[in-house]
Design a protein around this motif. Structure first.
Motif, PDB file in Angstrom:
ATOM      1  N   PHE A   1      -7.184   7.590   1.051  1.00 33.70           N
ATOM      2  CA  PHE A   1      -7.444   6.161   0.910  1.00 33.70           C
ATOM      3  C   PHE A   1      -7.030   5.629  -0.441  1.00 33.70           C
ATOM      4  CE2 PHE A   1     -10.499   2.361   1.187  1.00 33.70           C
ATOM      5  CZ  PHE A   1      -9.830   2.008   2.557  1.00 33.70           C
ATOM      6  N   THR A   2      -7.039   6.356  -1.419  1.00 35.80           N
ATOM      7  CA  THR A   2      -6.640   6.128  -2.811  1.00 35.80           C
ATOM      8  C   THR A   2      -4.935   6.039  -2.717  1.00 35.80           C
ATOM      9  OG1 THR A   2      -8.367   7.069  -3.891  1.00 35.80           O
ATOM     10  CG2 THR A   2      -6.371   6.824  -5.164  1.00 35.80           C
ATOM     11  N   ALA A   3      -4.367   7.049  -2.009  1.00 34.60           N
ATOM     12  CA  ALA A   3      -2.907   6.989  -1.877  1.00 34.60           C
ATOM     13  C   ALA A   3      -2.340   5.765  -1.275  1.00 34.60           C
ATOM     14  CB  ALA A   3      -2.548   7.977  -1.182  1.00 34.60           C
ATOM     15  N   HIS A   4      -2.964   5.426  -0.175  1.00 40.59           N
ATOM     16  CA  HIS A   4      -2.718   4.424   0.863  1.00 40.59           C
ATOM     17  C   HIS A   4      -2.780   2.914  -0.005  1.00 40.59           C
ATOM     18  CE1 HIS A   4      -2.969   1.023   3.715  1.00 40.59           C
ATOM     19  NE2 HIS A   4      -1.994   1.943   4.330  1.00 40.59           N
ATOM     20  N   SER A   5      -3.875   2.687  -0.879  1.00 36.48           N
ATOM     21  CA  SER A   5      -3.974   1.596  -1.372  1.00 36.48           C
ATOM     22  C   SER A   5      -2.960   1.509  -2.582  1.00 36.48           C
ATOM     23  CB  SER A   5      -5.355   1.594  -1.936  1.00 36.48           C
ATOM     24  OG  SER A   5      -6.348   1.804  -1.057  1.00 36.48           O
ATOM     25  N   ILE A   6      -2.959   2.404  -3.519  1.00 36.01           N
ATOM     26  CA  ILE A   6      -1.830   2.456  -4.535  1.00 36.01           C
ATOM     27  C   ILE A   6      -0.409   2.169  -3.844  1.00 36.01           C
ATOM     28  CG2 ILE A   6      -0.424   3.912  -6.065  1.00 36.01           C
ATOM     29  CD1 ILE A   6      -3.042   5.371  -6.648  1.00 36.01           C
ATOM     30  N   ALA A   7       0.024   2.727  -2.682  1.00 35.16           N
ATOM     31  CA  ALA A   7       1.492   2.678  -2.206  1.00 35.16           C
ATOM     32  C   ALA A   7       1.405   1.308  -1.554  1.00 35.16           C
ATOM     33  CB  ALA A   7       1.725   3.662  -1.074  1.00 35.16           C
ATOM     34  N   THR A   8       0.611   0.752  -0.854  1.00 35.61           N
ATOM     35  CA  THR A   8       0.712  -0.670  -0.364  1.00 35.61           C
ATOM     36  C   THR A   8       0.621  -1.859  -1.546  1.00 35.61           C
ATOM     37  OG1 THR A   8      -1.010  -0.107   1.320  1.00 35.61           O
ATOM     38  CG2 THR A   8      -0.665  -2.303   0.916  1.00 35.61           C
ATOM     39  N   THR A   9      -0.090  -1.529  -2.803  1.00 36.01           N
ATOM     40  CA  THR A   9       0.206  -2.499  -3.717  1.00 36.01           C
ATOM     41  C   THR A   9       1.562  -2.440  -4.528  1.00 36.01           C
ATOM     42  OG1 THR A   9      -2.262  -2.070  -4.487  1.00 36.01           O
ATOM     43  CG2 THR A   9      -1.018  -3.004  -5.995  1.00 36.01           C
ATOM     44  N   LEU A  10       2.046  -1.019  -4.743  1.00 38.14           N
ATOM     45  CA  LEU A  10       3.439  -1.052  -5.109  1.00 38.14           C
ATOM     46  C   LEU A  10       4.523  -1.658  -4.178  1.00 38.14           C
ATOM     47  CD1 LEU A  10       3.503   2.603  -6.601  1.00 38.14           C
ATOM     48  CD2 LEU A  10       3.862   0.460  -7.700  1.00 38.14           C
ATOM     49  N   LYS A  11       4.280  -1.527  -2.966  1.00 33.84           N
ATOM     50  CA  LYS A  11       5.110  -2.122  -1.963  1.00 33.84           C
ATOM     51  C   LYS A  11       5.005  -3.753  -2.025  1.00 33.84           C
ATOM     52  CE  LYS A  11       5.948  -2.704   3.289  1.00 33.84           C
ATOM     53  NZ  LYS A  11       5.251  -2.387   4.456  1.00 33.84           N
ATOM     54  N   TYR A  12       3.793  -4.192  -2.222  1.00 31.96           N
ATOM     55  CA  TYR A  12       3.836  -5.692  -2.318  1.00 31.96           C
ATOM     56  C   TYR A  12       4.397  -6.140  -3.693  1.00 31.96           C
ATOM     57  CZ  TYR A  12       0.455  -5.910   1.684  1.00 31.96           C
ATOM     58  OH  TYR A  12      -0.253  -5.683   2.719  1.00 31.96           O
ATOM     59  N   TRP A  13       4.420  -5.316  -4.745  1.00 30.21           N
ATOM     60  CA  TRP A  13       4.800  -5.777  -5.875  1.00 30.21           C
ATOM     61  C   TRP A  13       6.411  -5.617  -5.961  1.00 30.21           C
ATOM     62  CZ3 TRP A  13       2.613  -2.917 -10.982  1.00 30.21           C
ATOM     63  CH2 TRP A  13       2.646  -3.890 -12.000  1.00 30.21           C
ATOM     64  N   TYR A  14       6.971  -4.808  -5.302  1.00 31.02           N
ATOM     65  CA  TYR A  14       8.449  -4.986  -5.136  1.00 31.02           C
ATOM     66  C   TYR A  14       9.078  -5.728  -3.998  1.00 31.02           C
ATOM     67  CZ  TYR A  14       9.191  -1.006  -8.411  1.00 31.02           C
ATOM     68  OH  TYR A  14       9.488  -0.325  -9.716  1.00 31.02           O
ATOM     69  N   HIS A  15       8.443  -5.907  -2.961  1.00 29.04           N
ATOM     70  CA  HIS A  15       8.984  -6.703  -1.915  1.00 29.04           C
ATOM     71  C   HIS A  15       8.140  -7.760  -1.525  1.00 29.04           C
ATOM     72  CE1 HIS A  15      11.698  -3.243  -1.338  1.00 29.04           C
ATOM     73  NE2 HIS A  15      10.685  -2.427  -1.288  1.00 29.04           N
ATOM     74  N   GLY A  16       7.000  -8.204  -2.423  1.00 24.49           N
ATOM     75  CA  GLY A  16       6.215  -9.454  -1.908  1.00 24.49           C
ATOM     76  C   GLY A  16       5.144  -8.948  -0.856  1.00 24.49           C
ATOM     77  N   SER A  17       3.980  -9.692  -1.228  1.00 28.51           N
ATOM     78  CA  SER A  17       2.998  -9.770  -0.226  1.00 28.51           C
ATOM     79  C   SER A  17       3.204 -10.474   1.398  1.00 28.51           C
ATOM     80  CB  SER A  17       1.596  -9.899  -0.660  1.00 28.51           C
ATOM     81  OG  SER A  17       1.888 -11.277  -1.139  1.00 28.51           O
ATOM     82  N   PRO A  18       2.701 -10.396   2.160  1.00 32.24           N
ATOM     83  CA  PRO A  18       2.791 -11.049   3.372  1.00 32.24           C
ATOM     84  C   PRO A  18       2.731 -12.607   3.107  1.00 32.24           C
ATOM     85  CG  PRO A  18       1.600  -9.299   4.189  1.00 32.24           C
ATOM     86  CD  PRO A  18       1.623  -9.156   2.746  1.00 32.24           C
TER      87      PRO A  18
END
Length: 604
Positions: free
Chosen positions: A416-433
């Protein structure tokens, strides 16, 4: 996916290739068939399989037109035969075209912002050249095959040159602290999948931890090599403090494992300072100027984030705390109650201390694709609070579940920690929905009445490589009493850590009778917390169509809303009309049953 706008290389022996074209001495300038006026600059894109003879024939014809017509421009794209079909399918899907063969030619409408208009294949291009420019081609089949083979050889050479140049470029440097933690084991496969930083970005991962964990890190690095990820340039191990965060573009701070025993909460808080001071100094000294630091874990997340900001002030805006773990747990609990998927629930806001006294705001929460009497397209949503009729569950079981998970840190274990960190990084680089609210721990500048200088989870959106606090949200006001409860512990944690306060005094609310007693035990890792759920305020009591006003007993029959959903509109209206005449003291209006909540916050 190959870049669709990579220029095609010119064949090496093209100058010696005989040009067999049937054309006037100079092609005539094209004119509009309807008005007779001259046509503006025409830019065509010619794309094809590198070994396609018809692409070679169309290419020579296009080169001839570009050479002799000042307003004619051609952009050429070649793809290797192995990737041509996939590339063409992606191109047609993106532009909503229908084309299956090589070559494909389309026109870029420069006067319409470069919008593409499909012309077709080789035959369509030949007809277009004949009609508008009075030019045609009579190239022999043998010559077409010869040039096609030259095109393929040149394309392969260009690919090899591109790979060699690509190797000279620096990959994205990703450093993971406390890399022996279980979360790191689950995080690496996500980072190397290409979903976080994009399929056009290569990364180099550095596992950073103490000397005692070196053997574990080498085993982890070996397993990572076995993934054979095309997006991973290298993975290495670092245990030397002086070399930490060299040219780091991303630093992921996980929970540190300390062997030091602590007996009081104050000692536990102060034990975070030396490592955060060291990390801050090394990041300032060694990391890239645009480094992004993301803090995850289950203990003192807000505190560690604000300490890193203090000791690395030049990059304070690029240091954030992950709050998606708590948000995800709340969405999962709501989804179980509504019998839907967590992904269909959006805009749950987490306020306050991520690993402590937080505040779950459901006022903006929506559910999509929910199966009920009311149904709509995929973008249709309904407020979560209008579908949960059991207020006792929201105020009781829901709050208790989140409180236990946050108190023990169970919701932020490895996966769960890994998924939360990865999702936040993804939004940071490519934008949130677009249009979606994301919770993030950031340094407060006084937004929403939060005191300045503390890290506080609040609603944000990611765009253009940065984040922005959604200060324009309406109806998200927080009462002074609740705000004091959330900020008191965060302010005291910071003061205790910096030595400005000796004893930590948990906030106590006399009116609500909530006592946050923190245990003073050996090996203290977590603290007991209060979970708060913010519900809709009381609304004026409306009258139903029969004219009856709801009594104090309205909404006390929990099965009525469920019955309404099953009967549908017509059945519910008939039942309501009958009961309102027979039982005037009870109002069964759906609008009343959908809002049974009090106007106060609920604390467990």
């Amino acid at each position: 996916m190959v870049d669709p706008y990579t220029p095609a290389p010119a064949p090496r022996s093209r100058a010696s290739a005989p040009l067999s074209l049937s054309a006037p001495a100079r092609p005539r300038r094209p004119r509009c068939l309807e008005t007779g006026r001259g046509v503006l600059m025409a830019k065509f894109v010619l794309a094809g399989r590198a070994d396609c003879p018809y692409y070679a024939k169309a290419e020579l014809l296009a080169d001839y037109l570009q050479k002799n017509l000042p307003d004619f421009r051609i952009h050429k794209i070649t793809q290797h035969p192995h990737v041509w079909e996939e590339w063409l399918e992606h191109l047609c899907e993106k532009n909503k075209w229908s084309h299956t063969t090589s070559p494909i030619i389309w026109r870029e409408l420069l006067d319409r912002g470069g919008k593409g208009m499909l012309l077709g294949g080789y035959n369509e291009f030949l007809e277009h050249a004949q009609l508008y420019y009075s030019v045609t081609s009579s190239m022999t089949t043998e010559l077409m095959k010869t040039i096609a083979q030259e095109n393929l050889e040149t394309h392969v050479e260009k690919d090899l040159e591109g790979e060699s140049l690509k190797g000279l470029l620096s990959p994205l440097q990703v450093w993971i602290t406390s890399a022996s933690a279980p979360a790191c084991y689950n995080l690496i496969p996500i980072l190397t999948s290409g979903e976080v930083f994009g399929t056009q970005t290569e990364i180099s991962i550095v596992l950073f931890d103490s000397k005692d964990a070196e053997e574990k890190l080498h085993i982890l690095a070996s397993e990572t090599h076995d993934l054979v990820s095309p997006f991973l340039r290298s993975i290495s191990v670092c245990t030397r403090v002086q070399e930490a965060f060299r040219q780091a573009h991303v630093v992921i701070v996980l929970d540190d494992s300390t062997d030091k025993e602590v007996y009081t909460l104050e000692e536990c808080i102060r034990s975070r300072v030396p490592l955060c001071r060291l990390y801050g100094y090394l990041i300032e000294k060694n990391a890239h100027d645009s480094v992004r630091v993301i803090v995850g874990g289950k203990t003192f997340v807000n505190l560690k984030t604000v300490l890193l900001m203090r000791y690395a002030p030049s990059i304070a805006h690029n240091i954030v705390a992950v709050a998606l773990g708590v948000e995800g747990q709340a969405r999962a609990a709501l989804a179980r109650k509504l019998r839907t998927t967590p992904a269909s629930i959006k805009d749950v806001i987490i306020w306050g201390n991520i690993s402590g006294n937080n505040y779950v705001d459901l006022r903006k929460a929506k559910v999509y694709r929910y199966e009920s009497a009311i149904w709509g397209p995929p973008y249709f949503s309904r407020p979560v609070l209008s579908l949960i009729f059991d207020s006792e569950w929201v105020n009781g079981e829901f709050v208790t579940t989140l409180r236990k998970l946050t108190a023990t840190g169970q919701q932020l274990r490895g996966m769960f920690t890994a998924h939360s960190i990865a999702t936040t990084l993804k939004y940071w680089y490519h934008g949130s929905p677009p249009g979606e609210i994301v919770s993030l721990g950031v340094l407060s500048e006084g937004q929403f009445g939060v005191p300045e200088g503390i890290v506080f989870s609040m609603p944000v959106k990611f765009e253009n490589g940065t984040w922005k606090v959604l200060t324009d949200l309406k109806d998200v006001e927080i009462s002074e009493k609740v705000m004091t409860r959330m900020t008191s512990d965060l302010i005291q944690e910071k003061l205790v850590a910096l030595g400005d306060l000796i004893n930590f005094q948990p906030y106590q609310s006399v009116s609500q009778g909530c006592h946050n007693k923190l245990p003073q035990t050996r090996g203290l890792e977590t603290t007991e917390i209060h979970s708060l759920v913010l519900l809709e305020p009381r609304r004026p009591k409306p009258r139903c169509r029969q004219g009856c006003a709801p009594s104090e007993g309205s909404g006390t029959i929990p099965s009525l809303p469920l019955l309404a959903a099953k009967l549908g509109f017509l059945g519910w209206w008939l039942l309501h009309s009958s009961l309102c005449r027979c039982l005037p003291s009870v109002c069964l209006c759906v609008s009343i049953s959908l809002s049974p909540y009090k106007d106060t916050s609920h604390c467990i």
